[in-house]
Design a protein around this motif. Structure first.
Motif, mmCIF file in Angstrom:
data_model
loop_
_atom_site.group_PDB
_atom_site.id
_atom_site.type_symbol
_atom_site.label_atom_id
_atom_site.label_comp_id
_atom_site.label_asym_id
_atom_site.label_seq_id
_atom_site.Cartn_x
_atom_site.Cartn_y
_atom_site.Cartn_z
ATOM 1 N N LYS A 127 39.449 75.952 29.979
ATOM 2 C CA LYS A 127 40.400 76.899 29.832
ATOM 3 C C LYS A 127 41.825 77.298 29.876
ATOM 4 O O LYS A 127 42.127 77.366 29.755
ATOM 5 C CB LYS A 127 41.033 77.497 31.501
ATOM 6 C CG LYS A 127 39.476 78.058 32.356
ATOM 7 C CD LYS A 127 39.462 78.758 33.248
ATOM 8 C CE LYS A 127 38.634 79.298 34.438
ATOM 9 N NZ LYS A 127 38.558 79.376 35.372
ATOM 10 N N ILE A 128 42.394 75.883 28.365
ATOM 11 C CA ILE A 128 43.785 75.304 27.692
ATOM 12 C C ILE A 128 43.317 76.619 25.984
ATOM 13 O O ILE A 128 42.444 76.582 25.945
ATOM 14 C CB ILE A 128 43.292 73.979 27.532
ATOM 15 C CG1 ILE A 128 43.444 73.317 28.495
ATOM 16 C CG2 ILE A 128 44.592 74.128 26.582
ATOM 17 C CD1 ILE A 128 43.589 71.719 28.509
ATOM 18 N N GLU A 129 44.123 77.264 26.861
ATOM 19 C CA GLU A 129 44.405 78.770 25.788
ATOM 20 C C GLU A 129 45.095 77.635 24.191
ATOM 21 O O GLU A 129 45.739 77.081 24.155
ATOM 22 C CB GLU A 129 45.383 79.859 26.409
ATOM 23 C CG GLU A 129 46.131 80.271 24.785
ATOM 24 C CD GLU A 129 43.809 81.471 24.830
ATOM 25 O OE1 GLU A 129 43.787 81.672 23.836
ATOM 26 O OE2 GLU A 129 44.069 81.939 25.474
ATOM 27 N N VAL A 130 43.598 78.233 23.648
ATOM 28 C CA VAL A 130 43.844 77.678 22.238
ATOM 29 C C VAL A 130 44.224 78.563 20.918
ATOM 30 O O VAL A 130 43.649 78.590 19.683
ATOM 31 C CB VAL A 130 42.786 76.120 21.360
ATOM 32 C CG1 VAL A 130 43.160 75.348 22.674
ATOM 33 C CG2 VAL A 130 41.493 77.093 21.901
ATOM 34 N N SER A 131 43.946 80.009 21.182
ATOM 35 C CA SER A 131 44.060 80.787 19.938
ATOM 36 C C SER A 131 44.963 81.206 19.367
ATOM 37 O O SER A 131 44.816 81.214 17.910
ATOM 38 C CB SER A 131 43.582 82.847 20.489
ATOM 39 O OG SER A 131 44.419 82.254 21.638
ATOM 40 N N ASN A 132 45.897 79.954 19.542
ATOM 41 C CA ASN A 132 47.219 80.506 18.646
ATOM 42 C C ASN A 132 47.253 79.455 18.849
ATOM 43 O O ASN A 132 48.739 78.880 18.062
ATOM 44 C CB ASN A 132 48.656 81.867 19.519
ATOM 45 C CG ASN A 132 47.859 82.812 19.849
ATOM 46 O OD1 ASN A 132 47.774 83.308 18.879
ATOM 47 N ND2 ASN A 132 48.107 83.421 20.948
ATOM 48 N N GLU A 136 45.296 71.892 13.287
ATOM 49 C CA GLU A 136 45.358 70.467 13.513
ATOM 50 C C GLU A 136 45.303 70.330 15.168
ATOM 51 O O GLU A 136 44.122 69.580 15.966
ATOM 52 C CB GLU A 136 46.603 68.969 13.250
ATOM 53 C CG GLU A 136 46.171 69.502 12.079
ATOM 54 C CD GLU A 136 46.607 70.487 11.373
ATOM 55 O OE1 GLU A 136 47.265 71.991 11.796
ATOM 56 O OE2 GLU A 136 47.747 70.727 9.865
ATOM 57 N N TYR A 137 45.707 71.802 15.986
ATOM 58 C CA TYR A 137 45.500 71.006 17.816
ATOM 59 C C TYR A 137 43.692 71.826 18.289
ATOM 60 O O TYR A 137 43.566 70.803 18.656
ATOM 61 C CB TYR A 137 46.220 72.196 17.937
ATOM 62 C CG TYR A 137 46.801 72.012 19.559
ATOM 63 C CD1 TYR A 137 47.445 71.208 20.400
ATOM 64 C CD2 TYR A 137 45.856 72.801 20.412
ATOM 65 C CE1 TYR A 137 47.586 70.999 21.661
ATOM 66 C CE2 TYR A 137 45.375 72.988 21.786
ATOM 67 C CZ TYR A 137 46.765 72.155 22.423
ATOM 68 O OH TYR A 137 46.884 71.847 23.900
#
Length: 299
Positions: A127-132, A136-137
């Protein structure tokens, strides 16, 4: 003078009676009395119990979360109950929010050794928010997800504050929720603890045993500890050697690349230090795949 004292006494008595009657009509009190088939006399006799209970419960009105809890014991509410003998007693029980919190961190019991905070146990890797986040992340995040099903762990390296420990806490929680026996340690804290217990051999061996035998181990911030030949060769090496030989899942985070870490562990003894560092690095490489996490500090 006596008349004046008498009037004060009467005034206090009226005030107390008014307070009693007001409390008696409180919905919480009425519900308790009705449920236990109790009368006004019982209430009057135990007025202080009821008063303390109602005041305690009403502290929770407008609750903004466990972290802002105003109760004496955070997350716990004082309640009253009637025992089998008809005596009124007090006990503490978890509030609704705290019960939810306890359910969300129930996997904590599957940690053998942990330096995680209560908030860290709440991190859900999926559930880690990665959309923004940067490309590389996202790449590092996807490689960490893939590693969950692979034999080898991840050596996640990058500058301080980019989110390495946060990601790894999520991975550790994933395995703990899967009923694996997990250890998550911050290497500098662990080494400091070991040094302070240098003369307590039983304690030291017990702590090292946790890291050797855990099904999943996360060594957070490796290379940032106070390095000596003793901590390198007598503490870290036996742990990693055992885990390599038994193919136990191991993760690392570090501020150093593998090449930089190798030089770091050489210390000043270039000849003997190089060999010892090389032996340690062989085990780190056997246990994990290097993944870089780039980005700006989030601190």
């Amino acid at each position: 003078m006596m008349k004046f004292d008498f009037e004060i006494d009467e005034s206090l008595k009226r005030e107390r009676n008014e307070k009693i009657e007001k409390l008696y009509t409180d919905p919480l009190v009425q519900q308790f009395l009705k449920k236990n088939d109790l009368n006004h006399d019982f209430f009057d006799k135990h007025f202080s119990y009821f008063q303390d209970w109602v005041e305690n419960v009403k502290k929770c009105s407008g609750c903004q979360g466990i972290e802002f809890c105003v109760q004496t014991i955070p997350g716990k509410i004082k309640t009253i109950y009637l025992d089998d003998s008809g005596f009124l007693e007090e006990r503490y029980q978890s509030c609704r929010r705290f019960k939810k919190f306890e359910d969300e961190i129930a996997h904590r019991k599957n940690y053998r050794l942990s330096h995680l905070s209560d908030n860290d146990y709440m991190i859900d890797l999926h559930k880690i928010e990665v959309s923004n986040e940067s490309q590389e992340y996202l790449l590092a995040y996807m490689q960490l997800l893939k590693s969950l099903e692979q034999k080898k762990g991840i050596y996640l390296y990058g500058q301080p504050g980019v989110g390495k420990s946060y990601m790894m806490a999520g991975a550790a929680n994933f395995f703990a929720k899967s009923k694996k026996r997990v250890s998550f340690i911050k290497v500098p804290l662990f080494i400091q603890d070991i040094k302070q217990s240098m003369y307590d051999n039983e304690y030291r061996q017990d702590m090292i045993g946790h890291l050797r035998f855990s099904e999943v181990l996360v060594l957070d911030d490796i290379g940032s500890e106070a390095i000596t030949p003793w901590t390198r060769d007598e503490i870290l090496f036996p742990i990693l050697d055992y885990r390599m030989n038994h193919e136990l899942k191991t993760y690392f985070t570090s501020n150093y690349t593998l090449e930089e870490l190798e030089q770091h562990y050489c210390l000043r003894d270039k000849e003997n230090g190089y060999v010892a560092s090389l032996r340690l690095m062989e085990r780190i490489k056997a246990l994990s795949t290097p993944v870089s996490l780039l980005g700006k500090s989030r601190r």
